[in-house]
Structure formats: structure tokens, C-alpha cells
Scaffold this motif. Sequence first.
Motif, PDB file in Angstrom:
ATOM      1  N   PHE A   3       0.608   1.056   8.842  1.00  0.00           N
ATOM      2  CA  PHE A   3       1.143   1.968   7.894  1.00  0.00           C
ATOM      3  C   PHE A   3       2.245   1.303   7.200  1.00  0.00           C
ATOM      4  O   PHE A   3       3.385   1.463   7.462  1.00  0.00           O
ATOM      5  CB  PHE A   3       1.650   3.218   8.511  1.00  0.00           C
ATOM      6  N   ILE A   4       1.764   0.663   6.296  1.00  0.00           N
ATOM      7  CA  ILE A   4       2.460  -0.269   5.485  1.00  0.00           C
ATOM      8  C   ILE A   4       3.651   0.441   4.976  1.00  0.00           C
ATOM      9  O   ILE A   4       4.146   0.220   3.963  1.00  0.00           O
ATOM     10  CB  ILE A   4       1.471  -0.764   4.468  1.00  0.00           C
ATOM     11  N   ILE A   5       4.145   1.343   5.691  1.00  0.00           N
ATOM     12  CA  ILE A   5       5.256   2.113   5.243  1.00  0.00           C
ATOM     13  C   ILE A   5       6.522   1.468   5.550  1.00  0.00           C
ATOM     14  O   ILE A   5       6.692   0.307   5.585  1.00  0.00           O
ATOM     15  CB  ILE A   5       5.278   3.508   5.860  1.00  0.00           C
ATOM     16  N   CYS A  50       8.537   4.106   0.887  1.00  0.00           N
ATOM     17  CA  CYS A  50       7.198   3.681   0.498  1.00  0.00           C
ATOM     18  C   CYS A  50       7.179   3.279  -0.975  1.00  0.00           C
ATOM     19  O   CYS A  50       8.202   3.253  -1.645  1.00  0.00           O
ATOM     20  CB  CYS A  50       6.184   4.807   0.713  1.00  0.00           C
ATOM     21  N   ASN A  71       0.984   7.520  -0.447  1.00  0.00           N
ATOM     22  CA  ASN A  71       0.175   7.830   0.732  1.00  0.00           C
ATOM     23  C   ASN A  71       0.532   9.174   1.341  1.00  0.00           C
ATOM     24  O   ASN A  71       1.681   9.631   1.252  1.00  0.00           O
ATOM     25  CB  ASN A  71       0.372   6.771   1.818  1.00  0.00           C
ATOM     26  N   CYS A  74       3.328   8.939   3.713  1.00  0.00           N
ATOM     27  CA  CYS A  74       4.660   8.763   3.133  1.00  0.00           C
ATOM     28  C   CYS A  74       5.331  10.097   2.801  1.00  0.00           C
ATOM     29  O   CYS A  74       6.446  10.114   2.265  1.00  0.00           O
ATOM     30  CB  CYS A  74       4.570   7.915   1.857  1.00  0.00           C
ATOM     31  N   SER A 204       3.153   0.628   1.459  1.00  0.00           N
ATOM     32  CA  SER A 204       2.344   1.830   1.571  1.00  0.00           C
ATOM     33  C   SER A 204       2.446   2.677   0.309  1.00  0.00           C
ATOM     34  O   SER A 204       3.533   2.901  -0.216  1.00  0.00           O
ATOM     35  CB  SER A 204       2.807   2.686   2.750  1.00  0.00           C
ATOM     36  N   ASN A 221      -2.881   1.303   2.023  1.00  0.00           N
ATOM     37  CA  ASN A 221      -2.315   2.117   3.105  1.00  0.00           C
ATOM     38  C   ASN A 221      -2.152   1.474   4.472  1.00  0.00           C
ATOM     39  O   ASN A 221      -1.305   1.919   5.245  1.00  0.00           O
ATOM     40  CB  ASN A 221      -3.081   3.442   3.269  1.00  0.00           C
ATOM     41  N   THR A 222      -2.894   0.432   4.841  1.00  0.00           N
ATOM     42  CA  THR A 222      -2.743  -0.032   6.217  1.00  0.00           C
ATOM     43  C   THR A 222      -3.268  -1.444   6.397  1.00  0.00           C
ATOM     44  O   THR A 222      -3.816  -2.048   5.465  1.00  0.00           O
ATOM     45  CB  THR A 222      -3.444   0.931   7.200  1.00  0.00           C
TER      46      THR A 222
END
Length: 280
Positions: A3-5, A50, A71, A74, A204, A221-222
Motif C-alpha cells: 500500500f504504496i501509501i 498519498c 486510492n 488513502c 498510492s 495501489n500496491t
Amino acid sequence: MKFIISLLTVMTVASIAQALPLPKGQQLLSLPENFTAEYNFEGIVGLDNCSGSLIRFENSRDTDSAMVMTNGHCLEAGFPKPGTYLYGKPSRRSFRLFNERMEVVGRLTATTIIYGTMTKTDMAIYKLSETYADIKSKYSVNALTLSSQRPTERTPMEVISGYWKRGYSCEIEAFIPQLKEAGFTWEDSIRYSRPGCQVIGGTSGSPIIQKGTRTVIGINNTGNESGYMCEMNNPCEVDKDGNQKAYRGYSYGEQTYWVYSCLNQYNEIDVNVPGCQLFH
């Protein structure tokens, strides 16, 4: 999730268990000065945790309330649970707006979470207090256009992050029937080619843009951080026969064209429209 957050945890004490740290030894300041030179940041937005984008539909009017897409993971209230969605919820979220030269020219303000979910796709769309005409007049920034068509393999693509002020370039390598991560399941996910799009935390919600256009064909997103199977930060691919595999270092995005199946006569997202393909 990878979760590329939330590289928010890089800046502060980790308060979000699912946040992705920077790769060891990597810092924003270490990026080459010309890293973003090839990317157009017009319509890209930055969130507190994000990335995102100012979007419009193919038939949106300049007088329509503008929208921002990021996302579902997010959302300010945290991850929606599997099998749930948000619809028509009030919001006062703020977004940093970039022009083409990667300069922050102002802030946009949400009034409503139009739709948000982490089931089937990982997407949230906000309605803003400003119209597209307002934004164009005040900031000289145009929105990106959300495509109504499913993208195809080998399409050249860019992922542009307003959180990190950087871009990535690669192509769509494959479509994955199901992508699973820590209880969440996404369908017809987009797998990125390598090298080029090994995205990191904070990216994200970045739009996946068809290279050379102003067209959004998906949402970042991931990615699999450690090679583990179907765990947080380590999504696994599920093929049509149910076989599961995980690939360390692979990154993914989710489909967004489904939104068009849910537009009503007023060009608004309405999950009660017959045939709506968004989870509801």
C-alpha cells in the motif's frame, strides 16, 4: 499492502501499521535533479499521506463540480473493510494542486466522498467545492480525463506521484484475474513491466496515465515488498484456475473504467444504476 501509501511514517512516528517505509538508504533528496523533467504534473495532486489526480469524465462540463481520485486505502477514515464501500459521505479533505512544472499552485477542497472502496478495485473519488472552470480560471490547470475504456497490454504508461513529486515510466505487462492482499481482493489488476515502475510508499493513488496523453487508464495501489504470499505489503497473483503466486518487487494498479457503468442521466456516479460494475 505495500500500500504504496503513507510514507507519512517516514516523517513521523509510525502510526499506520500498513505503511510502507522507504527502501533502505533511499531518501527523497537523493533523487537526480532532472528526475521529473520528462513528466507533466498538470492536474496531479498531493495528499497528506498519498498521491492523486484531478479528473473529469469524457463528457464532463466545465461548470461541473471537479473531482479528485486517489486510492480507497488513502481515505481519511482509514481502510474500508473488505466487502464494504463509502458512498456520498461528507468530507473536507484538502489537496495540493500542481501545474505542469511541478509547482504547487493552490489547494483544492472536497465536499463529498462520492465513492470509495477497497473491494474489486482500490479507488476513492471526491467531489470538490470548485468547478473545472473555477480551477482553470484561478490556477490555469486542466483536469486529466478518466478513460471509459479498459486498457490493453503493452500500453506505454506513466505513474506520477504528487506526494513525492516524481514520476515512473514503463508499460502494462499483464492483467491479473485476482490480486489478493491481507483480506482484500482486486479484480483484473494491472501489473507493471520492469524496470521503470518499481513504485514506493507515498505513490498510492497516483494516476496511471497513458504515455503521451492526458488520459487516466488506472490507479496505482500496491506492490510486493518481500516475496511473501498474500500478506500485507505482499500481494499475490491468483490465476483463472485459482493458483497463487507472489513476485518480490512487482508493482500493480487497479482498474478505473468501471466508473462509467455507474453514471446516471446527470453524469453522476450512482451505484443504483442498472449494470453498475463498481462494488456495491
